[in-house]
Motif scaffolding. Structure first.
Motif, mmCIF file in Angstrom:
data_model
loop_
_atom_site.group_PDB
_atom_site.id
_atom_site.type_symbol
_atom_site.label_atom_id
_atom_site.label_comp_id
_atom_site.label_asym_id
_atom_site.label_seq_id
_atom_site.Cartn_x
_atom_site.Cartn_y
_atom_site.Cartn_z
ATOM 1 N N LEU A 289 -25.067 20.329 -14.925
ATOM 2 C CA LEU A 289 -24.750 20.079 -13.704
ATOM 3 C C LEU A 289 -24.219 21.263 -12.805
ATOM 4 O O LEU A 289 -23.449 21.845 -13.648
ATOM 5 C CB LEU A 289 -24.492 18.540 -13.380
ATOM 6 N N TRP B 287 -23.801 27.241 -12.523
ATOM 7 C CA TRP B 287 -23.945 26.163 -13.335
ATOM 8 C C TRP B 287 -23.614 25.665 -14.859
ATOM 9 O O TRP B 287 -23.102 26.670 -15.238
ATOM 10 C CB TRP B 287 -25.631 25.952 -13.213
ATOM 11 N N ARG C 92 -25.340 18.277 -21.479
ATOM 12 C CA ARG C 92 -25.295 17.908 -19.692
ATOM 13 C C ARG C 92 -25.113 19.135 -18.854
ATOM 14 O O ARG C 92 -24.931 20.201 -19.537
ATOM 15 C CB ARG C 92 -23.688 16.891 -20.339
ATOM 16 N N GLU D 66 -18.864 20.017 -9.718
ATOM 17 C CA GLU D 66 -18.838 18.354 -9.600
ATOM 18 C C GLU D 66 -18.354 18.523 -11.226
ATOM 19 O O GLU D 66 -18.213 17.692 -11.976
ATOM 20 C CB GLU D 66 -20.132 18.112 -10.346
#
Length: 498
Positions: free
Chosen positions: A213, A200, A211, A217
Motif C-alpha cells: 500500500l 510505496w 501487504r 497510509e
C-alpha cells in the motif's frame, strides 16, 4: 579432499521463485544450513522445505541477538559468526557438501556473506544468486524501479533520518530495507525529502502474508522487519501518463513475412518480431506449422492454391484492427505471397490498410551457400510452374537466359502432377549450353531431409526432384572444384572473359 561450500539464494519467499540451480543444490547437499532467531523458525528453511530429503544433516545457526539493544552488538555477532564458521569447517574438512540457505540473495544484506568471508579462502565456494526483496516488491507493485538513465539507490533504514533524507532527495529511485523499528525514521526522511507521496510499502513480498500500500497510509506499529519501502521510477510514471487512453480503435496491418528455407535459425530478427507480435497468422498450412504455437494468436491455415482469397482474408482482418502476419517460405517477394497480397491490396477497398513486406532468405541463396558460390556473377530466377503462365513463355525465357549465358535459379521444377518439365527444360538449355554444364540440385536445404548434389546438365532428370527442390544451372564460366577435404564446391567467377 575437502567439501564444497554453497551460498544459495532462495528468493523472497514464494517457493516457485527458487532457481532450478538452487533447488538442485539443496536436494544434493550433505549438510543444509539455515539461520534463525531464538524462536528457531527459519523463513529460508521454510522456502527450501520441498527440496529437503531424508538423511541430510541440518545445522541451525541461532542468532544470539537480533533486534535487541546491546552495548556490544557487533562484537557479539562477530563472535557468533566465528563459531558458525568453525562448525561448517568441520563438515567441509570431512569432505561434505555444505549448502547455506539464504532468503533473497546471499550477497544482498545476507548473513551468508559473514560465513563466506571466513571460509571462501580455505574451501571451494560457489554463490548462487536469488531474487531480492527489492525486485520482488517492484514486481508485486507492478512499478519498475528504473528506466532510461535513472539511478537506483539502495539504503538501509538504520541510517540516521537526516542522512536518509539527503540521499533520497538526491536519487531518482530508491529501495529502503531493514524497516521494522526504523520505519518512523524512514517515513520522516521521505517526508523531509519531499518524496513521501511517491513511496510505496511492501511487506513479505510474494508470500501469503504479503501487504502492499502507499507508505503514507502504513501504521508504524504494524511494520515487520521483512518489509521494504520503494520509490519507483519517476520517468516510467511520467511517460505512462502521456500514453493515450485505452479504448480507441486499434491500428491493424498486414506483415508479409519471409520464413526462410527452414527453421528459426534462418529467420531474421525483424521477421521473428512480426510473428511474435501478430494477433493472427495466415498462410499455407505447412508453412504455418513452422511457426511455434502461441495460444494468444489465431492461426488460419489454407490450401496453397487460394492465394488471392488468403490475401483478401488477411486484409479484412487487418481492417478490423488485427495485426496480421501472412507467412511465406523463403522470401515472400520471390514466387510467394507478397505479390498476391499487394495485388489485392491495390484495390480501392484496401488502400488504407497498412501492408509491409519483410524479406526472408530465399531458396536460391540457401542452396548456393551449401555448395559454394554458383551465383557469384549475373544470374536470373525462373519458375517452371505453368499453373499461372503457359509453358511456351517458360521455354522462351529459359532459352533467352541460356543464350545470355546467365546462371539460372529454377524454382518449382516439379510436383506430383508435373514431372515432365525438368526434362523439357533440360532440352531447351542444351541448345545453348554444354552437356558438361554443372547443375546443383538442392532439396529441403536447412531441413531434416537436406541433400545437395551436382550433376551434368546432360544427366539432369526428374528423379528426386519435387516442389522442395531448387536447381542452379551454371553458366559457361561456372566451375566445379574439389577441396582438400573431399568436398565439392561450385562457383561462378566474378570476372567474365572479354
Amino acid at each position: 579432499m575437502t567439501g564444497h561450500l554453497y551460498g544459495v539464494g532462495l528468493g523472497p519467499g514464494d517457493p516457485e521463485l527458487i532457481t532450478v540451480k538452487a533447488a538442485r543444490l539443496v536436494e544434493a547437499a550433505d549438510v543444509v544450513v539455515h539461520h534463525a532467531a531464538r524462536h528457531g523458525r527459519s523463513i529460508a528453511r521454510r522456502i527450501a522445505a520441498p527440496h529437503l530429503r531424508e538423511g541430510q544433516i541440518e545445522e541451525a545457526l541461532i542468532y544470539p541477538v537480533t533486534t535487541e539493544r546491546t552495548d556490544d552488538y557487533r562484537a557479539v555477532l562477530e563472535e557468533f559468526y566465528e563459531r558458525c564458521a568453525a562448525r561448517l569447517a568441520e563438515h567441509l574438512d570431512a569432505g561434505r557438501t555444505v549448502v547455506v540457505l539464504c532468503e533473497g540473495d546471499p550477497f544482498f544484506y545476507g548473513s551468508y556473506m559473514h560465513l563466506h568471508k571466513r571460509l571462501s579462502g580455505r574451501y571451494a565456494t560457489t554463490v548462487v544468486p536469488g531474487v531480492t526483496s527489492v525486485s520482488a516488491a517492484s514486481a508485486e507493485l507492478g512499478r519498475p524501479l528504473v528506466e532510461r538513465d535513472e539511478v537506483l539507490t539502495v539504503l538501509p533504514g538504520t541510517l540516521p533520518p537526516d542522512d536518509l533524507a539527503r540521499r533520497l532527495e538526491a536519487t531518482d529511485s530508491a529501495a529502503v530495507l531493514k524497516l521494522g523499528r526504523t520505519f518512523g525514521g524512514v517515513r520522516a526522511a521521505l517526508e523531509e525529502a519531499g518524496r513521501l507521496d511517491d513511496a510505496w510499502y511492501v511487506e513479505r513480498a510474494t508470500t501469503d502474508g504479503q501487504r502492499a500500500l502507499p507508505l503514507a497510509e502504513v501504521d508504524p506499529d504494524t511494520v515487520p522487519y521483512f518489509s521494504v519501502a520503494i520509490l519507483p521510477s519517476r520517468v516510467h510514471e511520467q511517460t505512462r501518463r502521456t500514453l493515450p487512453e485505452p479504448g480507441g480503435a486499434p491500428q491493424g496491418g498486414v506483415a508479409i513475412v519471409g520464413l526462410g528455407p527452414a527453421g528459426r535459425e534462418w529467420l531474421t530478427p525483424e521477421a521473428q518480431d512480426a510473428l511474435a507480435t501478430a494477433d493472427d497468422l495466415v498462410g499455407y498450412a505447412p508453412y504455418l506449422a513452422r511457426v511455434p504455437a502461441n495460444p494468444r494468436q489465431e492461426r488460419h491455415p489454407s490450401d496453397n492454391r487460394v492465394e488471392s482469397e488468403r490475401a483478401e482474408f488477411a486484409l479484412a482482418l487487418a481492417e478490423r484492427g488485427r495485426r496480421v502476419a501472412v507467412v511465406s517460405s523463403g522470401d515472400p517477394g520471390v514466387f510467394a505471397m507478397a505479390a498476391a497480397v499487394l495485388e489485392v491490396a491495390a484495390e480501392d477497398r484496401w488502400k488504407d490498410v497498412p501492408v509491409r513486406v519483410l524479406p526472408g532468405l530465399t531458396a536460391a541463396n540457401a542452396v548456393a551457400s551449401r555448395i559454394g558460390a554458383p551465383l557469384g556473377h549475373d544470374y536470373c530466377v525462373l519458375s517452371l510452374s505453368d499453373r499461372l503462365k503457359p509453358w511456351d513463355v517458360i521455354a522462351a525465357r529459359l532459352a533467352a537466359a541460356a543464350a545470355a549465358d546467365l546462371v539460372i535459379a529454377i524454382y518449382n521444377p516439379a510436383s506430383k502432377t508435373r514431372t515432365e518439365q525438368v526434362a523439357r527444360a533440360r532440352d531447351v538449355l542444351l541448345e545453348h549450353r554444354s552437356p558438361d554444364t554443372p547443375v546443383v540440385i538442392g532439396r529441403d536445404v536447412g531441413g531434416p531431409e537436406e541433400s545437395v548434389r551436382v550433376v551434368r546438365l546432360a544427366d539432369l532428370d526428374a528423379d528426386g526432384v519435387d516442389m522442395r527442390t531448387l536447381l542452379l544451372v551454371g553458366s559457361s564460366q561456372t566451375t566445379v572444384a574439389e577441396r582438400g577435404d573431399g568436398r565439392t564446391t561450385v562457383f561462378t567467377p566474378r570476372r567474365y572473359p572479354s
